[in-house]
Design a protein around this motif. Structure first.
Motif, PDB file in Angstrom:
ATOM      1  N   GLU A 138       0.825  -1.215   0.000  1.00 36.85           N
ATOM      2  CA  GLU A 138       0.000   0.000   0.000  1.00 36.85           C
ATOM      3  C   GLU A 138       0.858   1.262   0.000  1.00 36.85           C
ATOM      4  N   LEU A 139       1.997   1.219   0.669  1.00 35.88           N
ATOM      5  CA  LEU A 139       2.888   2.384   0.692  1.00 35.88           C
ATOM      6  C   LEU A 139       3.552   2.598  -0.667  1.00 35.88           C
ATOM      7  N   LEU A 140       3.988   1.510  -1.296  1.00 33.39           N
ATOM      8  CA  LEU A 140       4.645   1.617  -2.605  1.00 33.39           C
ATOM      9  C   LEU A 140       3.662   2.059  -3.679  1.00 33.39           C
ATOM     10  N   TYR A 141       2.479   1.465  -3.669  1.00 32.10           N
ATOM     11  CA  TYR A 141       1.492   1.772  -4.705  1.00 32.10           C
ATOM     12  C   TYR A 141       0.662   3.012  -4.373  1.00 32.10           C
ATOM     13  N   GLY A 142       0.342   3.200  -3.097  1.00 32.39           N
ATOM     14  CA  GLY A 142      -0.501   4.323  -2.706  1.00 32.39           C
ATOM     15  C   GLY A 142       0.221   5.650  -2.667  1.00 32.39           C
ATOM     16  N   LEU A 143       1.552   5.608  -2.461  1.00 32.78           N
ATOM     17  CA  LEU A 143       2.333   6.846  -2.379  1.00 32.78           C
ATOM     18  C   LEU A 143       3.403   6.952  -3.459  1.00 32.78           C
ATOM     19  N   GLY A 144       3.642   5.864  -4.185  1.00 32.58           N
ATOM     20  CA  GLY A 144       4.673   5.894  -5.231  1.00 32.58           C
ATOM     21  C   GLY A 144       6.074   5.986  -4.659  1.00 32.58           C
ATOM     22  N   LEU A 145       6.325   5.317  -3.524  1.00 32.78           N
ATOM     23  CA  LEU A 145       7.621   5.426  -2.852  1.00 32.78           C
ATOM     24  C   LEU A 145       8.704   4.614  -3.540  1.00 32.78           C
ATOM     25  N   ARG A 146       9.944   5.048  -3.349  1.00 30.77           N
ATOM     26  CA  ARG A 146      11.107   4.243  -3.691  1.00 30.77           C
ATOM     27  C   ARG A 146      11.346   3.265  -2.539  1.00 30.77           C
ATOM     28  N   LEU A 162      -3.164  15.175   9.972  1.00 29.87           N
ATOM     29  CA  LEU A 162      -3.108  15.863   8.688  1.00 29.87           C
ATOM     30  C   LEU A 162      -3.311  14.912   7.513  1.00 29.87           C
ATOM     31  N   HIS A 163      -3.444  13.616   7.831  1.00 28.56           N
ATOM     32  CA  HIS A 163      -3.659  12.577   6.804  1.00 28.56           C
ATOM     33  C   HIS A 163      -2.539  12.604   5.759  1.00 28.56           C
ATOM     34  N   GLN A 164      -1.303  12.586   6.234  1.00 22.28           N
ATOM     35  CA  GLN A 164      -0.170  12.625   5.316  1.00 22.28           C
ATOM     36  C   GLN A 164       1.027  11.858   5.878  1.00 22.28           C
ATOM     37  N   VAL A 165       1.962  11.557   4.978  1.00 19.70           N
ATOM     38  CA  VAL A 165       3.192  10.844   5.337  1.00 19.70           C
ATOM     39  C   VAL A 165       4.379  11.708   4.938  1.00 19.70           C
ATOM     40  N   ARG A 166       5.316  11.869   5.861  1.00 20.60           N
ATOM     41  CA  ARG A 166       6.530  12.635   5.571  1.00 20.60           C
ATOM     42  C   ARG A 166       7.590  11.676   5.044  1.00 20.60           C
ATOM     43  N   VAL A 167       8.139  11.994   3.864  1.00 20.57           N
ATOM     44  CA  VAL A 167       9.094  11.109   3.191  1.00 20.57           C
ATOM     45  C   VAL A 167      10.410  11.841   2.957  1.00 20.57           C
ATOM     46  N   ILE A 168      11.515  11.150   3.225  1.00 21.64           N
ATOM     47  CA  ILE A 168      12.842  11.699   2.929  1.00 21.64           C
ATOM     48  C   ILE A 168      13.361  10.996   1.676  1.00 21.64           C
ATOM     49  N   GLY A 169      13.501  11.754   0.589  1.00 22.03           N
ATOM     50  CA  GLY A 169      13.890  11.176  -0.687  1.00 22.03           C
ATOM     51  C   GLY A 169      15.354  11.357  -1.011  1.00 22.03           C
ATOM     52  N   LYS A 170      15.681  11.282  -2.290  1.00 20.98           N
ATOM     53  CA  LYS A 170      17.066  11.419  -2.734  1.00 20.98           C
ATOM     54  C   LYS A 170      17.615  12.787  -2.361  1.00 20.98           C
ATOM     55  N   GLY A 171      18.892  12.818  -1.992  1.00 17.16           N
ATOM     56  CA  GLY A 171      19.514  14.081  -1.623  1.00 17.16           C
ATOM     57  C   GLY A 171      18.951  14.658  -0.340  1.00 17.16           C
ATOM     58  N   ASP A 172      18.343  13.788   0.488  1.00 10.86           N
ATOM     59  CA  ASP A 172      17.781  14.218   1.774  1.00 10.86           C
ATOM     60  C   ASP A 172      16.627  15.210   1.609  1.00 10.86           C
ATOM     61  N   LYS A 173      16.001  15.216   0.439  1.00  9.72           N
ATOM     62  CA  LYS A 173      14.881  16.127   0.205  1.00  9.72           C
ATOM     63  C   LYS A 173      13.593  15.538   0.777  1.00  9.72           C
ATOM     64  N   ARG A 174      12.846  16.381   1.464  1.00  4.37           N
ATOM     65  CA  ARG A 174      11.629  15.940   2.130  1.00  4.37           C
ATOM     66  C   ARG A 174      10.393  16.355   1.342  1.00  4.37           C
ATOM     67  N   ARG A 175       9.390  15.496   1.390  1.00  5.28           N
ATOM     68  CA  ARG A 175       8.100  15.840   0.792  1.00  5.28           C
ATOM     69  C   ARG A 175       6.986  15.202   1.632  1.00  5.28           C
ATOM     70  N   ASN A 176       5.866  15.871   1.711  1.00  7.76           N
ATOM     71  CA  ASN A 176       4.704  15.369   2.430  1.00  7.76           C
ATOM     72  C   ASN A 176       3.686  14.846   1.434  1.00  7.76           C
ATOM     73  N   LEU A 177       3.275  13.589   1.615  1.00  9.68           N
ATOM     74  CA  LEU A 177       2.372  12.946   0.675  1.00  9.68           C
ATOM     75  C   LEU A 177       1.030  12.648   1.340  1.00  9.68           C
ATOM     76  N   PRO A 178      -0.062  12.921   0.649  1.00 11.73           N
ATOM     77  CA  PRO A 178      -1.393  12.662   1.216  1.00 11.73           C
ATOM     78  C   PRO A 178      -1.680  11.166   1.284  1.00 11.73           C
ATOM     79  N   MET A 179      -2.303  10.743   2.392  1.00  6.50           N
ATOM     80  CA  MET A 179      -2.648   9.333   2.566  1.00  6.50           C
ATOM     81  C   MET A 179      -4.035   9.042   2.008  1.00  6.50           C
ATOM     82  N   LEU A 180      -4.142   7.961   1.255  1.00  5.41           N
ATOM     83  CA  LEU A 180      -5.446   7.472   0.840  1.00  5.41           C
ATOM     84  C   LEU A 180      -6.140   6.864   2.053  1.00  5.41           C
ATOM     85  N   GLU A 181      -7.451   6.867   2.031  1.00  2.65           N
ATOM     86  CA  GLU A 181      -8.214   6.304   3.151  1.00  2.65           C
ATOM     87  C   GLU A 181      -7.891   4.826   3.350  1.00  2.65           C
ATOM     88  N   SER A 182      -7.725   4.098   2.234  1.00  5.19           N
ATOM     89  CA  SER A 182      -7.412   2.667   2.320  1.00  5.19           C
ATOM     90  C   SER A 182      -6.067   2.434   2.995  1.00  5.19           C
TER      91      SER A 182
END
Length: 298
Positions: A138-146, A162-182
């Motif tokens: 669900e995390l890989l498909y619902g948020l498109g995570l690496r 806030l219904h979101q997930v905080r993700v640390i991506g390449k180069g230590d860049k952060r982004r907040n992604l909205p969570m699906l209800e499922s």
């Protein structure tokens, strides 16, 4: 040369935040060139492009694919750029090198039905491990995570208010992604079971844990995805990246703006995101050729 290579690896680790796997690949690629020029008695500080070209020819003769050769040459080019900054060399012998042509492979995403089949089977189970595997999907498909983004998620990165997930991506860049209800529903149940499992061994920061209740690694995630989807699809490749690919492709199919998808996936360049649109177009062409009445007449 080994000391200079080690300095470069440390630089990539601290300044570029490369993974251990990537760092080891870079180190091996550069030392491969070192082994080649040593055979000709050439010092790495005075090599020219003829030396590099000879190495590339050897790699081709060894049967390496152009994609692999380009990766090795890219690692070497970055190394010499680093040596220039250290004043160890006066020029980069690969400055004018052009990458070998690579035939682009269209990676086919999972269908929504294939993903639903796997998820529904896991939802029917009520064990910690099965629910954990469902969370991974669900995390890989619902948020498109690496993969790396997933394994580094912490419990504190989940914000149910806030219904979101905080993700640390390449180069230590952060982004907040909205969570699906499922996804949110699955995470709530998973965290409940997770807390019960951890009562005897103490708290763990990592969100996704293995049977020993330790943080999972990227290979673990690969085995989980490959294991389930190998039984659900006949596609050649069943990896975590295909789920990330499916995330983007299905959004495009439903009319999502490509710039929005770029931000969701944490891409630096829009051209990277456009690759998914091209794959979707290829699928449409395939359907068109199979369905159009004039094509059938032929």
């Amino acid at each position: 040369m080994e000391q200079s290579v080690q300095k470069y690896i440390v630089y990539l680790s601290k300044e570029k935040n490369y993974s251990d796997k990537t760092l080891e690949a870079y180190r091996c690629d550069i030392l491969s060139f070192r082994d080649y020029i040593v055979g000709f008695g050439v010092d790495y500080r005075v090599v020219d492009y003829d030396n590099v070209r000879g190495w590339i020819v050897c790699l081709v003769e060894e049967g390496l694919q152009n994609r692999s050769i380009n990766r090795k040459v890219s690692a070497l080019k970055g190394f010499y750029q680093f040596l220039m900054q250290l004043k160890e060399v006066g020029k980069n012998p690969l400055q004018l090198h052009r990458s070998l042509k690579v035939k682009k492979k269209l990676q086919i995403p999972f269908s929504r039905k294939e993903i639903d089949v796997v998820c529904q089977a896991l939802r029917s189970e009520h064990t910690f491990e099965k629910l954990r595997d469902l969370v991974i999907i669900e995390l890989l498909y619902g948020l498109g995570l690496r993969r790396a983004e997933l394994v580094n998620l912490k419990v504190t990165d989940i914000d149910f208010n806030l219904h979101q997930v905080r993700v640390i991506g390449k180069g230590d860049k952060r982004r907040n992604l909205p969570m699906l209800e499922s996804l949110e529903e699955v995470l709530v149940e998973y965290l409940r079971l997770r807390d019960l499992e951890l009562k005897e061994i103490g708290v763990r920061d990592a969100l996704v844990l293995n049977k020993r209740r330790n943080k999972v690694d990227e290979m673990f995630v690969y085995r989980v995805i490959n294991g389930y989807f190998s039984n659900a699809t006949s596609k050649e490749k069943n990896s975590p990246h295909v789920l990330r690919h499916s995330f983007a492709s299905h959004l495009i199919e439903n009319g999502a703006d490509i710039n929005s998808i770029k931000e969701l996936m944490g891409h630096e360049s829009l051209s990277t995101t456009q690759m998914y649109a091209q794959v979707n177009l290829a699928e449409l062409k395939k359907v068109y050729k199979a369905s159009h009445p004039r094509m059938k007449k032929k």
